[in-house]
Scaffold this motif. Sequence first.
Motif, short mmCIF file in Angstrom:
data_model
loop_
_atom_site.label_atom_id
_atom_site.label_comp_id
_atom_site.label_asym_id
_atom_site.label_seq_id
_atom_site.Cartn_x
_atom_site.Cartn_y
_atom_site.Cartn_z
N VAL A 1 0.91 -1.30 -0.04
CA VAL A 1 -0.08 -0.04 -0.03
C VAL A 1 0.81 1.29 -0.01
CG1 VAL A 1 -1.49 1.39 1.35
CG2 VAL A 1 -2.04 -1.16 1.27
N ALA A 2 1.80 1.17 0.88
CA ALA A 2 2.64 2.41 0.98
C ALA A 2 3.37 2.82 -0.16
CB ALA A 2 3.67 2.41 2.10
N HIS A 3 3.67 1.72 -1.04
CA HIS A 3 4.35 2.02 -2.44
C HIS A 3 3.74 2.19 -3.34
CE1 HIS A 3 7.89 0.54 0.16
NE2 HIS A 3 8.43 1.53 -0.22
N ARG A 4 2.16 2.42 -3.53
CA ARG A 4 1.55 2.45 -4.47
C ARG A 4 1.74 3.80 -5.12
NH1 ARG A 4 -4.94 1.81 -2.38
NH2 ARG A 4 -4.93 -0.57 -2.24
N TRP A 5 2.12 5.06 -4.92
CA TRP A 5 2.44 6.21 -5.53
C TRP A 5 3.90 6.22 -5.83
CZ3 TRP A 5 0.01 10.45 -1.65
CH2 TRP A 5 -1.44 10.23 -1.78
N HIS A 6 4.85 5.41 -5.44
CA HIS A 6 6.16 5.33 -5.68
C HIS A 6 6.64 3.90 -5.88
CE1 HIS A 6 10.46 6.39 -5.60
NE2 HIS A 6 10.00 7.84 -5.51
N PRO A 7 6.07 3.22 -6.78
CA PRO A 7 6.37 1.74 -6.94
C PRO A 7 7.97 1.54 -6.97
CG PRO A 7 5.45 2.78 -9.07
CD PRO A 7 5.45 3.67 -8.10
N VAL A 8 8.93 2.48 -7.51
CA VAL A 8 10.36 2.35 -7.29
C VAL A 8 10.59 2.34 -5.82
CG1 VAL A 8 12.67 3.02 -7.67
CG2 VAL A 8 10.67 3.26 -9.60
N ALA A 9 10.55 1.47 -5.22
CA ALA A 9 10.60 1.37 -3.51
C ALA A 9 11.85 1.75 -3.07
CB ALA A 9 10.15 -0.01 -2.98
N ALA A 10 12.33 2.99 -3.22
CA ALA A 10 13.55 3.34 -2.98
C ALA A 10 13.59 4.85 -3.23
CB ALA A 10 14.77 2.93 -3.58
N PRO A 11 14.25 5.81 -2.50
CA PRO A 11 14.45 7.36 -3.00
C PRO A 11 15.10 7.72 -4.08
CG PRO A 11 16.13 6.75 -0.99
CD PRO A 11 15.16 5.38 -1.47
N VAL A 12 14.50 7.02 -5.28
CA VAL A 12 15.21 7.22 -6.74
C VAL A 12 14.11 7.71 -7.67
CG1 VAL A 12 16.42 5.96 -8.58
CG2 VAL A 12 16.81 5.27 -6.20
N SER A 13 14.36 8.78 -8.40
CA SER A 13 13.51 9.30 -9.26
C SER A 13 13.58 8.54 -10.80
CB SER A 13 13.66 10.78 -9.33
OG SER A 13 15.08 10.89 -10.14
N ASP A 14 12.28 8.73 -11.34
CA ASP A 14 12.23 8.22 -12.72
C ASP A 14 13.31 8.54 -13.52
OD1 ASP A 14 10.00 7.01 -11.99
OD2 ASP A 14 8.83 8.30 -13.02
N ASP A 15 13.84 9.79 -13.73
CA ASP A 15 15.12 10.13 -14.24
C ASP A 15 16.40 9.44 -13.97
OD1 ASP A 15 13.74 11.64 -15.92
OD2 ASP A 15 14.34 13.64 -14.89
N SER A 16 16.56 9.32 -12.58
CA SER A 16 17.84 8.63 -11.99
C SER A 16 17.77 7.16 -12.31
CB SER A 16 17.86 8.81 -10.60
OG SER A 16 17.87 10.38 -10.09
N LEU A 17 16.32 6.60 -12.18
CA LEU A 17 16.24 5.12 -12.55
C LEU A 17 16.94 4.83 -13.96
CD1 LEU A 17 13.31 2.89 -11.86
CD2 LEU A 17 14.02 3.30 -13.99
N ARG A 18 16.25 5.62 -15.03
CA ARG A 18 16.75 5.47 -16.40
C ARG A 18 18.15 5.61 -16.59
NH1 ARG A 18 11.69 8.31 -17.39
NH2 ARG A 18 12.57 10.24 -17.26
N ARG A 19 18.77 6.70 -15.91
CA ARG A 19 20.27 6.61 -16.23
C ARG A 19 21.11 5.20 -15.54
NH1 ARG A 19 19.37 12.02 -14.29
NH2 ARG A 19 20.03 11.25 -12.34
N LEU A 20 20.34 4.83 -14.38
CA LEU A 20 21.17 3.66 -13.77
C LEU A 20 20.84 2.20 -14.93
CD1 LEU A 20 19.92 4.21 -10.19
CD2 LEU A 20 22.19 3.94 -10.78
#
Length: 247
Positions: free
Chosen positions: A9-28
Amino acid sequence: MDRSLISAVAHRWHPVAAPVSDDSLRRLLTRLVPPGAREALDLGCGSGAWLLRLLEAATGCTGVGVDTSAPALDAARAEARRRGLTDRVAFVHGDAAAHTGEPVDVVLCVGATHAFGGFAGTLTAVRRHLRPGGRVLLGDAFWEHGPGPAALAALGAVPGELPDLAGLLAEVDEAGFEPGYGHLSTAAEWDEYEWCWTGAFTEWALTEAPADDRAAALELARTHRSQWLAGYRGQLGFLTAVLHDVR
């Protein structure tokens, strides 16, 4: 309340369950997948956000995600259907530390090192699943500053339980991996993650939770918010790193 339900439930709004933005995820992910990669494994995959986005970026790759949370895996399968990836991914309900299978080209383990007894144990475990020359995406917390008593109390931690950043990278070196790229979560990423965590849970408590659970759910959200704001905010860091196997 069931911990798996709380996390899902807590990760519904932020399914990347870590303090990582979408842009940072794409770079990684751009720096993670080696040319010709065919198979990926996500240990502690949660709702599958990292693995599914990897598969979208690496169209010749298939993947397996492993997690103990049935609600998170239900969300992962639903998202795989939505993205048209069901023929390239399988989600397995089970203990990531006990998972067996053939070696793969890419292993992910973000925010799930507790399943292996910590960072060093995770590095040992991911190597068992990795083909020589493969790559790992590993994400874990470290002390950015402090920690002070409030941060330790909020996390139920003791001094020395987490290393600083230099200590974290020393463990990478000792395990025989070479950092190829890394991302340090920013204060803005942390704040977005925590507001989404508490916000999604508060909304669920007010609109969906069974009546008998509503008060407890709201109190859990308040407690988490207090632990973050008055405890570990500005002291807890998070590293997500691409590691090369240099065996």
